[in-house]
Write an enzyme that holds these catalytic residues in place. Structure first.
Site, PDB file in Angstrom:
ATOM      1  N   HIS A  58       0.838  -1.204   0.000  1.00 55.17           N
ATOM      2  CA  HIS A  58       0.000   0.000   0.000  1.00 55.17           C
ATOM      3  C   HIS A  58       0.871   1.251   0.000  1.00 55.17           C
ATOM      4  O   HIS A  58       2.061   1.193   0.305  1.00 55.17           O
ATOM      5  CB  HIS A  58      -0.907   0.035   1.244  1.00 55.17           C
ATOM      6  CG  HIS A  58      -2.115  -0.837   1.129  1.00 55.17           C
ATOM      7  ND1 HIS A  58      -2.110  -2.160   1.480  1.00 55.17           N
ATOM      8  CD2 HIS A  58      -3.381  -0.574   0.699  1.00 55.17           C
ATOM      9  CE1 HIS A  58      -3.309  -2.686   1.276  1.00 55.17           C
ATOM     10  NE2 HIS A  58      -4.100  -1.745   0.795  1.00 55.17           N
ATOM     11  N   LYS A  76      -0.625   4.840   4.490  1.00 56.94           N
ATOM     12  CA  LYS A  76      -1.510   3.891   5.189  1.00 56.94           C
ATOM     13  C   LYS A  76      -0.972   3.643   6.591  1.00 56.94           C
ATOM     14  O   LYS A  76       0.194   3.291   6.753  1.00 56.94           O
ATOM     15  CB  LYS A  76      -1.621   2.580   4.409  1.00 56.94           C
ATOM     16  CG  LYS A  76      -2.624   1.615   5.037  1.00 56.94           C
ATOM     17  CD  LYS A  76      -2.990   0.485   4.105  1.00 56.94           C
ATOM     18  CE  LYS A  76      -3.924  -0.517   4.762  1.00 56.94           C
ATOM     19  NZ  LYS A  76      -5.234   0.050   5.121  1.00 56.94           N
TER      20      LYS A  76
HETATM   21  P1  NAD Z   1      -6.917   9.826   4.963  1.00 54.07           P
HETATM   22  O1  NAD Z   1      -5.901   9.947   6.039  1.00 54.07           O
HETATM   23  O2  NAD Z   1      -6.620  10.403   3.621  1.00 54.07           O
HETATM   24  O3  NAD Z   1      -8.306  10.484   5.460  1.00 54.07           O
HETATM   25  C1  NAD Z   1      -8.818  10.271   6.764  1.00 54.07           C
HETATM   26  C2  NAD Z   1     -10.071  11.104   6.931  1.00 54.07           C
HETATM   27  O4  NAD Z   1     -10.637  10.818   8.217  1.00 54.07           O
HETATM   28  C3  NAD Z   1      -9.825  12.622   6.915  1.00 54.07           C
HETATM   29  O5  NAD Z   1     -10.921  13.284   6.308  1.00 54.07           O
HETATM   30  C4  NAD Z   1      -9.784  12.992   8.405  1.00 54.07           C
HETATM   31  O6  NAD Z   1     -10.140  14.348   8.672  1.00 54.07           O
HETATM   32  C5  NAD Z   1     -10.841  12.037   8.930  1.00 54.07           C
HETATM   33  N1  NAD Z   1     -10.701  11.776  10.364  1.00 54.07           N
HETATM   34  C6  NAD Z   1      -9.616  11.309  11.028  1.00 54.07           C
HETATM   35  N2  NAD Z   1      -9.869  11.211  12.339  1.00 54.07           N
HETATM   36  C7  NAD Z   1     -11.140  11.633  12.509  1.00 54.07           C
HETATM   37  C8  NAD Z   1     -11.978  11.795  13.647  1.00 54.07           C
HETATM   38  N3  NAD Z   1     -11.547  11.494  14.883  1.00 54.07           N
HETATM   39  N4  NAD Z   1     -13.253  12.245  13.455  1.00 54.07           N
HETATM   40  C9  NAD Z   1     -13.698  12.549  12.204  1.00 54.07           C
HETATM   41  N5  NAD Z   1     -12.943  12.437  11.092  1.00 54.07           N
HETATM   42  C10 NAD Z   1     -11.686  11.971  11.247  1.00 54.07           C
HETATM   43  O7  NAD Z   1      -7.243   8.264   4.854  1.00 54.07           O
HETATM   44  P2  NAD Z   1      -7.786   7.461   3.573  1.00 54.07           P
HETATM   45  O8  NAD Z   1      -6.637   6.987   2.759  1.00 54.07           O
HETATM   46  O9  NAD Z   1      -8.888   8.226   2.932  1.00 54.07           O
HETATM   47  O10 NAD Z   1      -8.379   6.143   4.285  1.00 54.07           O
HETATM   48  C11 NAD Z   1      -9.450   6.263   5.202  1.00 54.07           C
HETATM   49  C12 NAD Z   1      -9.824   4.879   5.727  1.00 54.07           C
HETATM   50  O11 NAD Z   1     -10.378   4.095   4.676  1.00 54.07           O
HETATM   51  C13 NAD Z   1      -8.635   4.078   6.288  1.00 54.07           C
HETATM   52  O12 NAD Z   1      -9.080   3.354   7.425  1.00 54.07           O
HETATM   53  C14 NAD Z   1      -8.308   3.121   5.143  1.00 54.07           C
HETATM   54  O13 NAD Z   1      -7.641   1.970   5.569  1.00 54.07           O
HETATM   55  C15 NAD Z   1      -9.721   2.830   4.679  1.00 54.07           C
HETATM   56  N6  NAD Z   1      -9.846   2.271   3.337  1.00 54.07           N
HETATM   57  C16 NAD Z   1     -10.742   1.257   3.187  1.00 54.07           C
HETATM   58  C17 NAD Z   1     -10.972   0.701   1.947  1.00 54.07           C
HETATM   59  C18 NAD Z   1     -12.017  -0.367   1.808  1.00 54.07           C
HETATM   60  O14 NAD Z   1     -12.262  -0.832   0.672  1.00 54.07           O
HETATM   61  N7  NAD Z   1     -12.654  -0.782   2.910  1.00 54.07           N
HETATM   62  C19 NAD Z   1     -10.275   1.184   0.827  1.00 54.07           C
HETATM   63  C20 NAD Z   1      -9.365   2.234   0.998  1.00 54.07           C
HETATM   64  C21 NAD Z   1      -9.163   2.782   2.266  1.00 54.07           C
END
Ligand code: NAD
Length: 214
Positions: free
Chosen positions: A125, A129
């Site tokens: 990744h 991540k």
């Molecule tokens: P990122 O760091 O780019 O974004 C995180 C977001 O969460 C931001 O908008 C941040 O402000 C918000 N956030 C963080 N803490 C918070 C809180 N306490 N309250 C409210 N908002 C909060 O991360 P990303 O790359 O967009 O990934 C986000 C999540 O999605 C991760 O857990 C990642 O592993 C997961 N993900 C899942 C899949 C899937 O298919 N299930 C695919 C990709 C990513």
């Protein structure tokens, strides 16, 4: 579909808003901001485990279905998610790509035939991540049905690669999935959101959404 995004300022949040259509986005929640303009039919949370408390509150308040893609959730988080699922439909998954859904089904069916072989899982990744191994690698290990070494690489901007390799003295079988862009997860989340709206309360796995197409 009126929807809300938790993690709206993040990499996945921005992708989700583009795929779902910005015009129907009635709620955005992130570390920086919270705006709720109307009652969301579904909340889509791809953020951090620490955001889950607020997500559950919003779903309860508006009786919104939930699509939950955040990874690194603990057992305690899942207890709270199951409580919510008694009153609304929740689709949860560590990987919202259809290809991984199909890979899970293949492993469940055929890994028992390779029970004498060595097996290892590797995942790559992007460098941002935070959790390792990925939620998907953990899910794939469950489908393999036995403990096995798992290797995590964090490099560049890779959206998500997963391989499960089986080997014995004479042959190697490798099953590989590559997400070419984050859009694939957002498209899967849209499929899950359409599934969740109008569904009976309960906790659904994304694989059940994928199975609907079979
Ligand atoms: P990122 O760091 O780019 O974004 C995180 C977001 O969460 C931001 O908008 C941040 O402000 C918000 N956030 C963080 N803490 C918070 C809180 N306490 N309250 C409210 N908002 C909060 O991360 P990303 O790359 O967009 O990934 C986000 C999540 O999605 C991760 O857990 C990642 O592993 C997961 N993900 C899942 C899949 C899937 O298919 N299930 C695919 C990709 C990513």
């Amino acid at each position: 579909m009126k929807y809300g995004i938790v993690g709206s300022s993040g990499r996945m949040g921005r992708e989700l808003i583009e795929v779902f259509g910005p015009e129907n986005c009635v709620a955005t929640i992130s570390l920086e901001d919270e705006t709720i303009l109307d009652s969301p039919e579904v909340i889509v949370d791809f953020s951090r485990p620490e955001a889950l408390k607020r997500t559950l509150e919003v779903c309860r308040e508006y009786r919104s279905a939930l699509v939950l893609g955040t990874t690194a959730l603990t057992e305690d988080h899942m207890v709270q998610v199951k409580e919510l699922a008694q009153s609304v439909a929740v689709v949860q998954g560590y990987n919202f790509s259809v290809g991984i859904g199909v890979l899970r089904m293949i492993l469940r069916q055929y890994a028992p035939a390779l029970s004498e072989w060595d097996v290892e899982i590797s995942e790559t990744h992007h460098i941002h991540k935070v959790d390792a191994p990925s939620g998907t690698a953990i899910t794939l290990k469950k489908e393999v049905g036995r403990d096995c070494p798992t290797h995590s690489l964090r490099m560049g901007g890779v959206p998500g690669d997963h391989s499960v390799s089986f080997a014995n003295e004479g042959e190697v079988l490798t099953l590989t999935h590559r997400a070419i862009s984050r859009k694939v997860f957002a498209m899967g989340a849209l499929q899950a959101a359409r599934f969740a709206i109008g569904q009976q309360p309960g906790l659904y796995d994304f694989e059940e959404v994928v199975s609907c197409a079979l």
